[in-house]
Enzyme design. Structure first.
Site, short mmCIF file in Angstrom:
data_model
loop_
_atom_site.label_atom_id
_atom_site.label_comp_id
_atom_site.label_asym_id
_atom_site.label_seq_id
_atom_site.Cartn_x
_atom_site.Cartn_y
_atom_site.Cartn_z
N SER A 169 0.38 -1.08 -0.29
CA SER A 169 -0.38 0.66 -0.29
C SER A 169 1.30 0.95 0.36
O SER A 169 1.35 1.94 -0.81
CB SER A 169 -1.42 0.11 1.29
OG SER A 169 -1.88 0.56 1.29
N ASP A 197 10.55 5.99 -9.87
CA ASP A 197 9.96 6.57 -11.41
C ASP A 197 10.32 7.18 -11.38
O ASP A 197 11.38 7.68 -12.28
CB ASP A 197 8.89 6.37 -11.19
CG ASP A 197 7.80 5.07 -11.87
OD1 ASP A 197 8.41 4.57 -11.33
OD2 ASP A 197 6.32 5.69 -11.77
N LYS A 214 -0.83 -3.94 -3.36
CA LYS A 214 -2.27 -3.74 -2.84
C LYS A 214 -1.99 -2.30 -3.46
O LYS A 214 -1.09 -1.47 -2.76
CB LYS A 214 -2.11 -3.84 -0.99
CG LYS A 214 -3.41 -3.51 -1.05
CD LYS A 214 -3.53 -3.77 0.49
CE LYS A 214 -4.98 -2.83 1.38
NZ LYS A 214 -4.94 -1.74 1.43
#
Length: 405
Positions: free
Chosen positions: A178, A189, A203
């Site tokens: 999460s 990224d 998740k």
């Protein structure tokens, strides 16, 4: 906490609370705890404890209050330039605790950081976004949500960060979920951090709560979390909850936790980062550097011993007998470097609780390290425990290699 403020110490033996005798009676642990803590709503009331300390009677009054539980398990300098922070969850105070730790480490010379999110199951997403803001410059996108009937909502950086430059390594494993994955995905990224460990849980669902007239509520999944490049964090849920949860156990049997190549069949749509690395979406966050699970840590006989009461009871009593010896160590770092656990091991061997196959080789090394870590825990709590174990942690060693490149 309240006991520490009042002067309670490890080894104190509580005999009475507010004249209610706790010894010599067949009281359960729950009954004893309830008498000491008091009834619900007793915050601010007094607990007068009569106890024995080193065989001498003492009376200490504790003002009952909330027992604080920090989400920062450990924060310390591993050397003059490299710091380590372990975050166990994203609670409503995690960002504040994180910033306090970072500011302290910066004063101690922090230039590189190992940020450990292993086994962190997530929590408040806004806390993860605020932490990402401290690592990323400008108004970079951290994460966004989008659903079939939910418009795209972006969460961006808003302020100058405390650690926008400097080497950063973030650790994840199959239990990182999460909010942990959102933070790891954003830093990966933007090529701000090197992610080390194993593929995260997967998740990334957004839920909203709708109150009902009878006082109950229903929680509906309305969107998904996406990394800045548009990678979905969520694993497939098409085959239902059982298959979704069992996938974690399948990683043990199909070799995925042992070999990086075994993760390839989970690769979803490829994405190209700003530093030209290829990353994938749809199944958690795959680290830049894969570190296989240490199968030696899963030997059942040894782990039953480590989790059992005899070992913990032994270390507790050893601590009480050697408190003066341990006072020479002013920090967990001094203890980790200077404490020779040979005597600790010899005393434990004499107890005769070890099977012969656990007294030599790697099994001996692992148990001896656990004994040393548990002893540190009594003096420096969870932080000291982790500092000892980190010295032999293979993922930490890989992080060190990356920092030193």
């Amino acid at each position: 906490g309240p006991g520490d403020k009042a002067g309670l110490k490890i080894g104190d033996k509580i005999l009475k609370v507010n004249d209610s005798l706790l010894t010599g009676k067949l009281l359960s642990t729950d009954e004893i705890r309830d008498r000491i803590r008091g009834s619900k709503g007793s915050k601010g009331s007094k607990a007068v404890l009569q106890l024995l300390r080193d065989g001498k009677p003492q009376t200490i009054t504790v003002t009952r209050s909330t027992i604080p539980v920090s989400s920062i398990d450990a924060a310390y300098m591993m050397d003059k330039a490299t710091g380590y922070i372990r975050l166990s969850k994203f609670s409503e105070n995690s960002y504040e605790e994180f910033m306090e730790a970072m500011e302290r480490l910066k004063k101690e010379g922090l230039q590189n950081l190992i940020f450990d999110l292993r086994e962190n199951g997530g929590g408040f997403m806004n806390e993860a976004v605020d932490m990402a803001d401290e690592f990323l410059e400008g108004d970079k996108l951290v994460v966004y949500t989008e659903g079939v009937n939910s418009k795209k909502k972006e969460y961006r950086c808003k302020r100058p960060g405390i650690f926008e430059t400097g080497k950063l390594v973030l650790l994840v494993d199959e239990l990182s979920a999460s909010a942990s994955e959102a933070l790891a995905g954003a830093l990966q990224d933007w090529c701000r951090a090197t992610i080390i460990g194993r593929r995260s849980f997967g998740k990334g669902l957004v839920q909203d709560q709708y109150p009902l007239n009878d006082g109950s509520a229903i929680r509906l999944t309305i969107a998904r979390y996406y990394t800045p490049l548009g990678r979905s964090i969520q694993r497939s849920y098409e085959k239902g909850k059982k298959v979704y949860m069992d996938e974690l156990w399948e990683r043990h049997s199909n070799g995925e936790l042992l070999f990086a190549d075994s993760n390839k069949f989970h690769n979803g749509k490829p994405y190209l980062t700003v530093c030209k690395d290829t990353v994938y979406g749809g199944g958690g966050i795959m680290p830049n550097i894969f570190v296989p699970i240490d199968t030696a840590l899963y030997e059942q006989q040894r782990n039953n011993l480590i989790a059992g009461e005899p070992l913990r009871s032994f270390v507790y009593n050893y601590y009480l007998r050697h408190k003066k010896q341990l006072e020479q160590y002013h920090s967990a770092s001094d203890y980790t470097k200077g404490f020779n656990s040979a005597d600790l091991w010899d005393e434990f061997i004499k107890k005769g609780v070890l099977a012969p196959n656990l007294t030599a080789g790697k099994e001996k090394d692992l148990i001896q390290q656990q004994l040393k870590a548990l002893l540190a825990r009594f003096k420096w709590r969870r932080a000291g425990y982790l500092e000892v174990l980190n010295t032999t942690d293979i993922v930490i060693k890989k992080a060190w290699e990356k920092i030193r490149q």
